[in-house]
Design a protein around this motif. Structure first.
Motif, PDB file in Angstrom:
ATOM      1  N   HIS A 133       4.083  -0.617   2.785  1.00 40.14           N
ATOM      2  CA  HIS A 133       4.924   0.581   2.740  1.00 40.14           C
ATOM      3  C   HIS A 133       4.497   1.509   1.598  1.00 40.14           C
ATOM      4  CE1 HIS A 133       7.760  -0.787   5.782  1.00 40.14           C
ATOM      5  NE2 HIS A 133       7.746  -1.978   5.209  1.00 40.14           N
ATOM      6  N   ALA A 134       3.787   0.958   0.629  1.00 39.96           N
ATOM      7  CA  ALA A 134       3.332   1.762  -0.507  1.00 39.96           C
ATOM      8  C   ALA A 134       1.925   2.318  -0.287  1.00 39.96           C
ATOM      9  CB  ALA A 134       3.340   0.910  -1.781  1.00 39.96           C
ATOM     10  N   THR A 163      -1.306   4.404   0.381  1.00 38.29           N
ATOM     11  CA  THR A 163      -1.480   5.818   0.059  1.00 38.29           C
ATOM     12  C   THR A 163      -2.899   6.294   0.322  1.00 38.29           C
ATOM     13  OG1 THR A 163      -1.233   7.455  -1.719  1.00 38.29           O
ATOM     14  CG2 THR A 163      -2.096   5.302  -2.341  1.00 38.29           C
ATOM     15  N   CYS A 170      10.512   3.335  -6.450  1.00 39.64           N
ATOM     16  CA  CYS A 170       9.205   2.939  -6.989  1.00 39.64           C
ATOM     17  C   CYS A 170       8.066   3.649  -6.271  1.00 39.64           C
ATOM     18  CB  CYS A 170       9.027   1.431  -6.875  1.00 39.64           C
ATOM     19  SG  CYS A 170      10.122   0.478  -7.948  1.00 39.64           S
ATOM     20  N   LEU A 171       8.219   3.847  -4.977  1.00 41.48           N
ATOM     21  CA  LEU A 171       7.139   4.453  -4.209  1.00 41.48           C
ATOM     22  C   LEU A 171       6.879   5.886  -4.650  1.00 41.48           C
ATOM     23  CD1 LEU A 171       7.976   3.080  -0.645  1.00 41.48           C
ATOM     24  CD2 LEU A 171       6.626   2.052  -2.487  1.00 41.48           C
ATOM     25  N   SER A 172       7.950   6.645  -4.816  1.00 40.64           N
ATOM     26  CA  SER A 172       7.768   8.033  -5.265  1.00 40.64           C
ATOM     27  C   SER A 172       7.267   8.090  -6.700  1.00 40.64           C
ATOM     28  CB  SER A 172       9.096   8.800  -5.147  1.00 40.64           C
ATOM     29  OG  SER A 172      10.114   8.188  -5.925  1.00 40.64           O
ATOM     30  N   TRP A 180       3.397   0.178  -6.552  1.00 43.23           N
ATOM     31  CA  TRP A 180       2.928  -0.410  -5.293  1.00 43.23           C
ATOM     32  C   TRP A 180       3.936  -1.371  -4.655  1.00 43.23           C
ATOM     33  CZ3 TRP A 180       0.067  -1.441  -9.891  1.00 43.23           C
ATOM     34  CH2 TRP A 180       0.417  -2.649 -10.533  1.00 43.23           C
ATOM     35  N   PRO A 237      12.494  -0.442   1.785  1.00 42.84           N
ATOM     36  CA  PRO A 237      11.442   0.366   1.158  1.00 42.84           C
ATOM     37  C   PRO A 237      11.766   1.853   1.171  1.00 42.84           C
ATOM     38  CG  PRO A 237      10.482  -1.297   2.587  1.00 42.84           C
ATOM     39  CD  PRO A 237      11.951  -1.334   2.830  1.00 42.84           C
ATOM     40  N   HIS A 263      -3.302  -0.164  -0.053  1.00 37.36           N
ATOM     41  CA  HIS A 263      -2.352  -0.689  -1.033  1.00 37.36           C
ATOM     42  C   HIS A 263      -2.957  -1.933  -1.669  1.00 37.36           C
ATOM     43  CE1 HIS A 263      -0.990  -4.079   1.589  1.00 37.36           C
ATOM     44  NE2 HIS A 263      -1.355  -3.247   2.533  1.00 37.36           N
ATOM     45  N   HIS A 309       6.625  -3.175  -2.269  1.00 38.77           N
ATOM     46  CA  HIS A 309       6.875  -3.244  -0.826  1.00 38.77           C
ATOM     47  C   HIS A 309       5.606  -3.202   0.023  1.00 38.77           C
ATOM     48  CE1 HIS A 309      11.097  -2.933  -1.811  1.00 38.77           C
ATOM     49  NE2 HIS A 309      10.837  -1.834  -2.499  1.00 38.77           N
ATOM     50  N   ASN A 333       6.141  -7.098  -6.068  1.00 38.62           N
ATOM     51  CA  ASN A 333       7.047  -6.009  -6.417  1.00 38.62           C
ATOM     52  C   ASN A 333       7.388  -6.050  -7.904  1.00 38.62           C
ATOM     53  OD1 ASN A 333       7.102  -5.415  -3.710  1.00 38.62           O
ATOM     54  ND2 ASN A 333       9.229  -6.030  -3.372  1.00 38.62           N
TER      55      ASN A 333
END
Length: 370
Positions: A79-80, A82, A68-70, A74, A63, A40, A76, A52
């Motif tokens: 938690h984001a 990938t 936003c994550l889906s 980026w 989160p 991240h 949180h 954020n």
């Protein structure tokens, strides 16, 4: 590919891009993801995650509930993180100034963060939590995490991980070191800050694992660059002795302990019938209470002794005819199993021993051991 890290080269990228900051950051993030380490963005020049979006800042939320994550943003922090190479290309391609954070838990990593901050050492009981250091031991010269970690390793007859050339080690801008290890089992190690009031391994020695992130080598902040040292560029398996120390110092989550089970209805009915009133049920509940209380803590509490005393008392009351045998023993087994799930064989042995001794000494008064 950051040449100074000697990471595997991505042949799909033009060699010219590797000489740029953007190429280095993007190649490092991409390489980390190929190792199975979710990444991240970090704020430019900082160790903190990229900020954020405005919506998340204005409306704080979990989160897990964030859209936003889906959507590929980026928000949180870790938690984001990938492994999606397309998203990585988008993030670092458009923002080459971003640093790189690696989410330790999903990556199966445990990183020992050794600090070298100039500070006065804490009291002796907090230098190596759980290991007393006698007053006659000379601590002159003990000044940072390198020293405390070396002392811990020496006590266990092991070399300090700071000198472990088999695993990835990263020098931090402040003069500390990150020692990367790979978790080879399913244990979810927990993070900590050295000498804290909770879980802790050693003074100025932090643990980055589940629930935290680590800065990828090659990342540059306003204080300097995180630089890999030695030849190893991948993490070695977590050493057994270090795993044992982490377990000793509370770096594993407490197992789920079910709430103490009430006396089974069948046993309650049998006890009431045998006593002709609620006195027998009250007596049994009094005997079970200390055993049930052990279920409020995951270890210790003198469980074996508590269970043995309860079985002994129960045996005496059964022998005197004040409690029914089968139903009362069933209730004690249920309470003990709820307090220490997974220890049925041990529980059975303790109850059998205490009960046998108690049956030889009938009790005429409830709840006391002669």
């Amino acid at each position: 590919m950051p040449a100074e890290l000697q990471f595997p080269r991505s042949d799909s990228r033009p060699e010219a891009s590797r000489s740029t900051v953007a190429g280095l950051a993007l190649a490092t993030a991409s390489w980390c993801a190929r190792q199975g380490w979710p990444v991240h963005p970090l704020a430019p020049g900082s160790k903190a995650p990229a900020a954020n979006c405005r919506g998340c800042r204005m409306n704080p939320h979990s989160p897990r509930a964030c859209r936003c994550l889906s959507a590929g943003r980026w928000c949180h922090g870790f938690h984001a993180a990938t492994l999606d190479q397309h998203r990585i290309q988008q993030w670092w391609g458009q923002h080459p100034q971003f640093g790189i954070g690696v989410s330790c838990g999903p990556a199966g990593l445990l990183v020992v963060d050794i600090d070298a901050h100039p500070a006065q050492p804490p009291t002796r009981d907090r230098i190596l939590p759980g290991i007393p250091i006698a007053d006659h031991v000379d601590l002159t010269g003990l000044a940072n995490g390198f020293h405390t970690f070396a002392v811990l390793a020496a006590l266990r007859g092991q070399p300090s991980p700071a000198n472990d050339e088999t695993t990835l080690r990263v020098r931090t801008p402040s003069g500390g070191m990150h020692v990367w290890y790979r978790v080879t089992d399913n244990r979810r190690w927990q993070s900590s800050v050295g000498s804290s009031s909770g879980r802790a391994l050693a003074w100025q020695v932090d643990i980055r694992a589940n629930g935290s992130y680590i800065i990828a080598p090659g990342t540059t902040t306003s204080h300097g660059t995180y630089t890999a040292i030695g030849k190893a560029r991948t993490p070695a398996p977590l050493p057994t002795w270090l795993a044992q120390e982490l377990q000793r110092t509370g770096h594993q989550p407490a197992p789920h302990v079910p709430a103490p089970r009430p006396v089974p209805p069948r046993a309650q009915q049998a006890v009431s019938a045998a006593s002709g009133s609620g006195r027998g049920q009250y007596t049994l509940a009094t005997i079970l209470a200390p055993v049930e209380a052990c279920g409020q803590v995951t270890e210790g509490a003198g469980f074996s002794d508590t269970l043995n005393r309860a079985a002994y008392t129960l045996g005496g009351l059964i022998a005197s005819g004040r409690l029914p045998h089968a139903e009362s023993v069933q209730a004690l087994q249920a309470a003990a199993t709820a307090a220490r799930p997974g220890q049925e064989h041990r529980i059975e042995q303790i109850i059998r021993s205490g009960l046998t001794a108690g049956l030889d000494k009938p009790l005429r008064t409830s709840g006391r051991r002669p």
